[in-house]
Design an enzyme around this catalytic site. Structure first.
Site, mmCIF file in Angstrom:
data_model
loop_
_atom_site.group_PDB
_atom_site.id
_atom_site.type_symbol
_atom_site.label_atom_id
_atom_site.label_comp_id
_atom_site.label_asym_id
_atom_site.label_seq_id
_atom_site.Cartn_x
_atom_site.Cartn_y
_atom_site.Cartn_z
ATOM 1 C CB CYS A 116 40.799 11.269 42.534
ATOM 2 S SG CYS A 116 39.499 10.153 43.476
ATOM 3 C CB CYS A 198 39.729 7.563 43.203
ATOM 4 S SG CYS A 198 39.974 8.762 44.286
#
Length: 297
Positions: A116, A198
């Site tokens: 992420c 993400c």
């Protein structure tokens, strides 16, 4: 039908399989994490042990051939599965009629995971994006992942009259041939890359072109629409301008406003920054004498 010449796809595939499908063993047999699938969990492709032949993207054909010879020792069945899934998508098929479903077995076989807050998209700024991700090793472009690395700068296609992989004289993508093996591949892997992103994601855009953002680009037509709002909370755009070049678009321009509207409608926050300073330093390595670079010091 316009044709393009390709470079050695098969050699590149085998080079990738032996280096990046798990860890390297001295006898040349990769081992696979993840219980039978080739898994890339935040591992930068192109960074391999020193005893692997070759060292980086863009190496010479001679080194690729050396890697091909080394790959002959690969005996793990998953290497063959990955190679077969890739070639089966287009071999012996009409080179202008490839579908996204043709590549689905490959997508299902290869898991790509980027941490992420580390995903970097690009549009019309490939060279700079790769230079930046090469220095900032925590950032990943699509070409830093397994499938992107395989096919970067390569051309391939099939032919209904043969079971061989064609690497030369493949058709260009045009209005009469819109679904080439290469173009469909990039659409599929770009979609997968975006879907897996993400946190905060980044995109590097070219503000020296007519428009920094274009809905006709891969980023504008595929990637931005496949960011999942439940996974991605912010898109941060960097609009970069050529050193000594013309600034035709910026964060205040209409194309960026269009991008912001698209992103906000998807319930994703949007930030924009002109000439992101760390990326600007990368540009200035080649033009340190330019007045635009002297102000960074």
């Amino acid at each position: 039908m316009p044709l393009v010449e390709g470079v050695s796809l098969k050699l590149s595939l085998e080079r990738w399989l032996i280096r990046h499908c798990g860890s390297w063993k001295a006898e040349g047999t990769p081992s696979f994490p993840g219980g039978g699938h080739c898994v890339d969990v935040g591992t930068r492709v192109g960074s391999q042990p020193s005893h692997c032949p070759g060292s980086s993207r863009g190496e010479s054909t001679k080194l690729i051939k050396e890697s091909w010879r080394g790959a002959s020792g690969c005996r793990n069945q998953d290497c063959k599965k990955i190679l077969n899934a890739f070639t089966s998508a287009f071999v012996s098929k009409d080179p202008c009629s490839i579908t996204k479903e043709d590549y689905q077995p490959l997508i299902n076989l290869v898991t790509q995971t980027v941490p992420c807050n580390k995903t970097l998209f690009w549009s019309r700024s490939k060279e700079l994006a790769h230079q930046y991700s090469g220095i900032q090793n925590e950032m990943f472009t699509l070409e830093d992942t397994l499938l992107g690395y395989i096919a970067d700068d390569l051309v391939w296609c099939g032919d209904p009259r043969t079971s061989e992989v064609k690497e030369e004289f493949c058709p260009y993508r045009n209005e009469n041939c819109s679904s080439t093996a290469t173009s469909v591949f990039w659409t599929v892997v770009s979609q997968k890359f975006a879907e897996s992103a993400c946190g905060t994601v980044y995109v590097m855009l070219n503000g020296s072109g007519t428009t920094a953002f274009s809905k006709a680009s891969t980023f504008g037509s595929v990637e931005v629409f496949n960011l999942h709002p439940d996974r991605v909370h912010t898109l941060h755009a960097w609009v970069m301008h050529d050193i000594g070049g013309v600034s035709r678009d910026s964060c205040l321009g209409s194309s960026i406003k269009e991008l912001k509207s698209i992103v906000n409608q998807r319930n994703i926050s949007f930030l924009c920054q002109d000439d992101y300073r760390p990326a600007r330093f990368v540009q200035c390595v080649r033009r340190p004498e330019d007045p635009a670079c002297s102000t960074l010091m």
